[in-house]
Enzyme design. Structure first.
Site, PDB file in Angstrom:
ATOM      1  N   ASN A  99      -0.978  -0.090   1.857  1.00  0.00           N
ATOM      2  CA  ASN A  99       0.234  -0.326   2.632  1.00  0.00           C
ATOM      3  C   ASN A  99       1.510  -0.093   1.843  1.00  0.00           C
ATOM      4  O   ASN A  99       2.585  -0.494   2.260  1.00  0.00           O
ATOM      5  CB  ASN A  99       0.226  -1.753   3.193  1.00  0.00           C
ATOM      6  CG  ASN A  99      -0.997  -2.059   4.022  1.00  0.00           C
ATOM      7  OD1 ASN A  99      -1.699  -3.029   3.765  1.00  0.00           O
ATOM      8  ND2 ASN A  99      -1.292  -1.209   5.005  1.00  0.00           N
ATOM      9  N   PHE A 106       7.178  -0.487   0.727  1.00  0.00           N
ATOM     10  CA  PHE A 106       6.208  -1.382   1.350  1.00  0.00           C
ATOM     11  C   PHE A 106       6.317  -1.265   2.862  1.00  0.00           C
ATOM     12  O   PHE A 106       7.417  -1.337   3.422  1.00  0.00           O
ATOM     13  CB  PHE A 106       6.487  -2.827   0.913  1.00  0.00           C
ATOM     14  CG  PHE A 106       5.657  -3.864   1.621  1.00  0.00           C
ATOM     15  CD1 PHE A 106       4.336  -4.080   1.264  1.00  0.00           C
ATOM     16  CD2 PHE A 106       6.199  -4.634   2.649  1.00  0.00           C
ATOM     17  CE1 PHE A 106       3.570  -5.039   1.915  1.00  0.00           C
ATOM     18  CE2 PHE A 106       5.447  -5.590   3.301  1.00  0.00           C
ATOM     19  CZ  PHE A 106       4.118  -5.788   2.933  1.00  0.00           C
ATOM     20  N   CYS A 107       5.197  -1.073   3.538  1.00  0.00           N
ATOM     21  CA  CYS A 107       5.196  -0.862   4.982  1.00  0.00           C
ATOM     22  C   CYS A 107       4.361  -1.929   5.683  1.00  0.00           C
ATOM     23  O   CYS A 107       3.172  -2.079   5.402  1.00  0.00           O
ATOM     24  CB  CYS A 107       4.642   0.515   5.314  1.00  0.00           C
ATOM     25  SG  CYS A 107       5.588   1.868   4.600  1.00  0.00           S
ATOM     26  N   ASN A 108       4.994  -2.647   6.593  1.00  0.00           N
ATOM     27  CA  ASN A 108       4.305  -3.655   7.387  1.00  0.00           C
ATOM     28  C   ASN A 108       5.080  -3.842   8.683  1.00  0.00           C
ATOM     29  O   ASN A 108       6.305  -3.819   8.690  1.00  0.00           O
ATOM     30  CB  ASN A 108       4.221  -4.982   6.618  1.00  0.00           C
ATOM     31  CG  ASN A 108       3.419  -6.022   7.364  1.00  0.00           C
ATOM     32  OD1 ASN A 108       3.957  -6.755   8.183  1.00  0.00           O
ATOM     33  ND2 ASN A 108       2.123  -6.085   7.108  1.00  0.00           N
ATOM     34  N   VAL A 143      -0.594   3.379   5.009  1.00  0.00           N
ATOM     35  CA  VAL A 143       0.323   4.513   4.899  1.00  0.00           C
ATOM     36  C   VAL A 143      -0.287   5.603   4.030  1.00  0.00           C
ATOM     37  O   VAL A 143       0.189   6.730   4.008  1.00  0.00           O
ATOM     38  CB  VAL A 143       1.685   4.078   4.313  1.00  0.00           C
ATOM     39  CG1 VAL A 143       2.405   3.164   5.274  1.00  0.00           C
ATOM     40  CG2 VAL A 143       1.523   3.414   2.952  1.00  0.00           C
TER      41      VAL A 143
END
Length: 283
Positions: A99, A106-108, A143
């Site tokens: 992620n 940072f991807c969430n 990702v």
């Protein structure tokens, strides 16, 4: 709409609460390194601060078996539209995680305006989100899907001076995307001068994998393309890519290789049957 002074004061209060995460009894640990405030400004000074892009840096301390071995420096960037828009979180310390992009973003979905973000989300909650999802990767929304590799075991065999890494890969091809596959990466005493040994613990019907699980590829042969500077990330990348796209030139199982070339329907049937028999969850 809140005034500039109120927004800045609220941010100061939020950062003050963020500092409390450095206490020993905090739910998650965060060490504040830098913030827009020097610590010696009074309320009048804060009210005069110009509303630009704010940057907050600090160190998080994950708790999972793999990531708890060190701290990770992160940057939280608050744009002019914060808190209406979520902040951007970037890892300064390099980390291999499904992620987190290679450059550190940072991807969430909790930090996406169109998803679950709410303007009332505090900086403390943001840090908790980051730590929780570093410890518990979101396998459904990686990702770096092709590189997703969940490490479940890391063993040091002292007598033989070997390191064994056990984890799961998530292929993307039509047949193999139906399962996760557990593999073992063995680093011998001669590593990195010699390549690691890769073995599939989950049975798989594939031209580049033997019946006992040994994976064969040119990159992992000492006399071929292996270089001591090759990173384990690249090793995992090669494994995933060549499970999805078999390399017939390096078929360690010639019969399956010929079947893959001459009778793809039959190969697909057998491969899918084995996937269904031994499939592992992808999360």
């Amino acid at each position: 709409m809140a005034t500039e002074s109120k927004l800045t004061k609220n941010l100061y209060t939020d950062i003050t609460r963020l500092k409390l995460l450095n206490k020993s009894d905090a739910e998650v640990k965060f060490l504040l390194l830098t913030s827009p405030f020097t610590g010696d400004e009074d309320d009048d000074d804060l009210a005069d601060k110009k509303r630009e892009e704010y940057s907050i840096t600090g160190q998080i301390y994950p708790n999972s078996e793999i990531y708890r071995e060190r701290s990770y420096a992160i940057e939280i960037i608050l744009t002019k539209t914060f808190p209406l828009d979520p902040p951007k979180v970037c890892f300064i310390t390099p980390i291999y995680h499904p992620n987190i992009e290679e450059k550190g973003d940072f991807c969430n979905d909790l930090l996406v305006k169109t998803a679950k973000w709410t303007p009332k989300t505090s900086l403390v909650e943001i840090v908790k989100i980051v730590v929780r999802h570093v410890d518990e990767p979101d396998a459904d929304n990686p990702v770096r899907a092709a590189l997703f590799f969940y490490v479940s075991c890391f063993v040091h065999i002292y007598v033989q001076a070997e390191y064994v890494i056990v984890g799961r890969i998530l292929p993307n091809s039509d047949i193999f995307k139906e399962s996760a596959f557990q593999i073992e990466i063995k680093l011998t005493s001669s590593y990195p001068l010699e390549p690691p040994e890769v073995r599939f613990l989950t049975p798989i019907y594939h031209p580049n994998v033997t019946k006992d699980g040994k994976f064969c590829h040119a990159l992992l042969l000492k006399t071929s393309r292996w270089k001591p500077g090759t990173k384990l990330v690249e090793v995992v990348r090669v494994i995933v890519e060549h499970i999805d796209n078999p390399d017939i030139d390096y078929s360690i199982n010639p019969e399956i290789g010929r079947e893959y070339l001459d009778n793809r329907v039959e190969f697909n049937r057998k491969a899918l049957k084995m996937v269904e028999q031994h499939k592992l969850p992808r999360n």
